[in-house]
Design an enzyme around this catalytic site. Structure first.
Site, PDB file in Angstrom:
ATOM      1  N   GLY A   1       0.520  -1.598   0.387  1.00 41.62           N
ATOM      2  CA  GLY A   1      -0.324  -0.213  -0.342  1.00 41.62           C
ATOM      3  C   GLY A   1       1.460   1.246   0.179  1.00 41.62           C
ATOM      4  O   GLY A   1       2.258   1.417   0.707  1.00 41.62           O
TER       5      GLY A   1
ATOM      6  N   ASP B   1       0.460   1.778   8.538  1.00 42.41           N
ATOM      7  CA  ASP B   1      -0.146   1.181   9.392  1.00 42.41           C
ATOM      8  C   ASP B   1       0.704   1.105  10.994  1.00 42.41           C
ATOM      9  O   ASP B   1       0.950   0.552  11.616  1.00 42.41           O
ATOM     10  CB  ASP B   1      -0.169  -0.012   9.096  1.00 42.41           C
ATOM     11  CG  ASP B   1      -0.860  -0.586   8.862  1.00 42.41           C
ATOM     12  OD1 ASP B   1      -1.959   0.575   7.569  1.00 42.41           O
ATOM     13  OD2 ASP B   1      -1.248  -1.723   7.857  1.00 42.41           O
TER      14      ASP B   1
ATOM     15  N   ARG C   1      -3.674   7.819   3.086  1.00 43.91           N
ATOM     16  CA  ARG C   1      -2.253   7.084   2.876  1.00 43.91           C
ATOM     17  C   ARG C   1      -2.372   8.437   1.162  1.00 43.91           C
ATOM     18  O   ARG C   1      -0.838   7.945   1.144  1.00 43.91           O
ATOM     19  CB  ARG C   1      -2.039   5.968   2.597  1.00 43.91           C
ATOM     20  CG  ARG C   1      -2.833   5.017   1.367  1.00 43.91           C
ATOM     21  CD  ARG C   1      -3.074   3.996   1.615  1.00 43.91           C
ATOM     22  NE  ARG C   1      -3.673   3.267   0.624  1.00 43.91           N
ATOM     23  CZ  ARG C   1      -3.910   1.756   0.357  1.00 43.91           C
ATOM     24  NH1 ARG C   1      -3.535   1.180   0.933  1.00 43.91           N
ATOM     25  NH2 ARG C   1      -4.016   1.301  -1.056  1.00 43.91           N
TER      26      ARG C   1
ATOM     27  N   MET D   1      -7.817   3.371   8.750  1.00 41.27           N
ATOM     28  CA  MET D   1      -6.733   1.898   7.907  1.00 41.27           C
ATOM     29  C   MET D   1      -5.869   1.173   9.140  1.00 41.27           C
ATOM     30  O   MET D   1      -5.869   1.953  10.292  1.00 41.27           O
ATOM     31  CB  MET D   1      -5.904   2.314   6.657  1.00 41.27           C
ATOM     32  CG  MET D   1      -6.721   2.195   5.899  1.00 41.27           C
ATOM     33  SD  MET D   1      -5.253   2.641   4.657  1.00 41.27           S
ATOM     34  CE  MET D   1      -7.058   2.524   2.704  1.00 41.27           C
ATOM     35  N   GLY D   2      -5.125  -0.039   9.261  1.00 43.15           N
ATOM     36  CA  GLY D   2      -4.734  -0.700  10.246  1.00 43.15           C
ATOM     37  C   GLY D   2      -5.602  -2.229  10.202  1.00 43.15           C
ATOM     38  O   GLY D   2      -6.901  -2.504  11.307  1.00 43.15           O
TER      39      GLY D   2
ATOM     40  N   GLU E   1     -10.305   0.164  10.642  1.00 40.48           N
ATOM     41  CA  GLU E   1     -11.234  -1.065   9.738  1.00 40.48           C
ATOM     42  C   GLU E   1     -11.054  -2.920  10.793  1.00 40.48           C
ATOM     43  O   GLU E   1     -11.720  -3.806   9.950  1.00 40.48           O
ATOM     44  CB  GLU E   1     -10.241  -0.846   8.634  1.00 40.48           C
ATOM     45  CG  GLU E   1      -9.225  -0.826   8.269  1.00 40.48           C
ATOM     46  CD  GLU E   1      -8.429  -1.402   7.266  1.00 40.48           C
ATOM     47  OE1 GLU E   1      -8.699  -0.770   5.764  1.00 40.48           O
ATOM     48  OE2 GLU E   1      -6.742  -1.939   7.020  1.00 40.48           O
TER      49      GLU E   1
HETATM   50  O1  F6P Z   1      -0.769  -0.975   3.256  1.00 38.73           O
HETATM   51  C1  F6P Z   1      -1.472  -0.778   4.516  1.00 38.73           C
HETATM   52  C2  F6P Z   1      -2.843  -0.497   3.701  1.00 38.73           C
HETATM   53  O2  F6P Z   1      -2.876   0.332   3.460  1.00 38.73           O
HETATM   54  C3  F6P Z   1      -3.602  -1.356   5.185  1.00 38.73           C
HETATM   55  O3  F6P Z   1      -3.777  -0.334   6.092  1.00 38.73           O
HETATM   56  C4  F6P Z   1      -5.117  -1.688   4.397  1.00 38.73           C
HETATM   57  O4  F6P Z   1      -5.733  -2.083   4.949  1.00 38.73           O
HETATM   58  C5  F6P Z   1      -4.286  -2.203   3.314  1.00 38.73           C
HETATM   59  O5  F6P Z   1      -2.877  -1.339   3.022  1.00 38.73           O
HETATM   60  C6  F6P Z   1      -5.068  -1.998   1.628  1.00 38.73           C
HETATM   61  O6  F6P Z   1      -5.248  -2.604   1.100  1.00 38.73           O
HETATM   62  P1  F6P Z   1      -4.763  -1.944  -1.008  1.00 38.73           P
HETATM   63  O7  F6P Z   1      -3.678  -1.275  -0.392  1.00 38.73           O
HETATM   64  O8  F6P Z   1      -4.817  -3.388  -1.568  1.00 38.73           O
HETATM   65  O9  F6P Z   1      -6.432  -0.678  -0.937  1.00 38.73           O
END
Ligand code: F6P
Length: 408
Positions: free
Chosen positions: A13, A144, A302, A188-189, A245
């Protein structure tokens, strides 16, 4: 003069400062005289297809490097891809090392989280097994903040700053009416509640902060949650709750699955989480007969580069530089890591740790950072997290909006 070329990949991510780390590796390598700095397009998955980028073609001036540092989300493109086991996936590694040889790569850097560190660890082990001189170094990254071996991860500070700021703004909005209401904010997390805990950072003279904060480290009980809300509502009409989440019941099921929706999984087998706030808002509305709103912060948390933490941005860059210097010294199979030297005044030094200890492992919020009732964070959490959101980086504004380096 640095001997040979280097290659950098970004994986997992994205974060708002992952490109600052890319700029850090690039700048240090260029300063050391590396001839070519390549980027993997879409991480290791892209490299397997031979997809690379000569970074000099996109970073033509120092201003481009500055803009890269302000550009959110993996500039090179990312992937969620697990390399096969060394024993069964020999062909994959042969292909990758052929690519390295073709590009005259002497060091490879991978900017990512715990799953990505698995990639760099496996590459290092394979390289070692065939006597390759290529160095493999990890650069930590994760909103995270769940990587072991490091005090914190670049990306967390900026996400935490944005989330705290937004929580304060939502609290302003959520409490305007003289009526009963509950607003649930989902952060998120998946397994680690660092970011959800960061919503408490909005507390101060001008804001009381969230009424309750629920992290995934502790089991979530819906009935006792509703009882708490009902009791609190007797003294305060509009409540704001923040939840991760990834909150789960004592039986281990995700709260977001309680609504009955079937969730999808990524290649690492992780459940793709969403809908916790919406589910809780619906239940609260029905049970407490009040206005509710579920707010999933989702992607913005993010990629919000308009409110970067200066501490985070400069540390992300420094981690990239340190990773290059580690390779330059001949280290391999290591990850750049932060070791805290103090909270107030805050200080951190950058060291390296064996990447094998970071790969696939998770660093969750310790129990001492969560209050006894399990519905808030403690002062120790605040003391830990506050310095990481310090300072601002002014965006470069063009036509009224922050400018970014366009991905090609
Ligand atoms: O990389 C961590 C994260 O941002 C998590 O907090 C979240 O659950 C996940 O990635 C989301 O994944 P994606 O990039 O597939 O949407």
């Amino acid at each position: 003069m640095y001997n040979g070329n280097i290659i950098i990949g970004q994986s997992g991510g994205p974060t708002a400062v992952i490109n600052a780390s890319l700029a850090g590796v690039y700048s240090a390598a260029k300063q050391a005289g590396a001839a070519k700095v390549y980027g993997m397009r879409y991480g290791i998955e892209g490299l397997l297809k031979g997809s690379v980028l000569d970074l000099d073609e996109v970073l033509k001036t120092p201003e481009d490097v500055t803009l890269l540092r302000r550009t959110p989300s993996s500039f090179l493109g990312s992937c969620r891809y697990r390399l096969p086991n060394l024993e069964t996936g020999k062909k994959t590694y042969e292909l990758l090392f052929q690519q390295f040889e073709k590009l005259n790569i002497t060091a490879c850097f991978y900017i990512g989280g715990n799953d990505s560190m698995d990639t760099i660890h496996k590459l290092h082990l394979y390289g070692e097994s065939i006597g390759s001189p290529i160095r493999f170094i990890g650069v930590p990254k994760s909103i995270d903040n769940d990587l072991p071996g490091t005090d914190h991860t670049p990306g967390f500070g900026s996400a935490a700053k944005y989330i705290a700021a937004l929580t304060k703004e939502i609290i302003c909005d959520a409490t305007v009416y003289d009526m009963k209401s509950v607003t649930v904010i989902e952060v998120m997390g998946r397994d680690a509640g660092w970011l959800t805990g960061a919503t408490a950072l909005c507390r101060g003279a001008d804001c009381d902060g969230p009424d309750f904060i629920y992290l995934p480290e502790l089991a979530f009980d819906l009935e006792s949650f509703l009882t708490k809300l009902e009791a609190k509502m007797k003294t305060k009409k509009s409540l704001v709750v923040t939840v991760s989440e990834g909150i789960r019941t004592a039986q281990g099921g995700y709260v977001c699955e309680m609504g009955g929706d079937e969730k999808r999984h990524d290649v690492f087998g992780h459940t793709m989480l969403c809908g916790t706030a919406q589910f809780l808002a619906e239940v609260i509305g029905r049970r407490l007969s009040c206005k509710t709103r579920g707010i999933e912060l989702n992607t913005p948390q993010r990629c919000a580069a308009h409110l970067l933490s200066a501490c985070d941005e400069s540390e992300a860059f420094a981690a990239g530089e340190a990773a290059f210097h580690a390779a330059e010294k001949g280290l391999t199979g290591e990850m750049a890591a932060f070791r805290r030297t103090g909270d107030a005044p805050y200080g951190c030094e950058i060291v390296t740790v064996p990447v094998g200890a970071v790969a696939n492992a998770e660093q969750c919020v310790p129990r001492s950072y969560i209050n006894e009732a399990g519905d808030d964070v403690t002062e120790a959490f605040i003391a830990y997290a506050r310095p990481l959101i310090a300072g601002e980086v002014a965006p470069i504004i063009r036509d009224g909006v922050p400018a970014v380096l366009k991905r090609r």
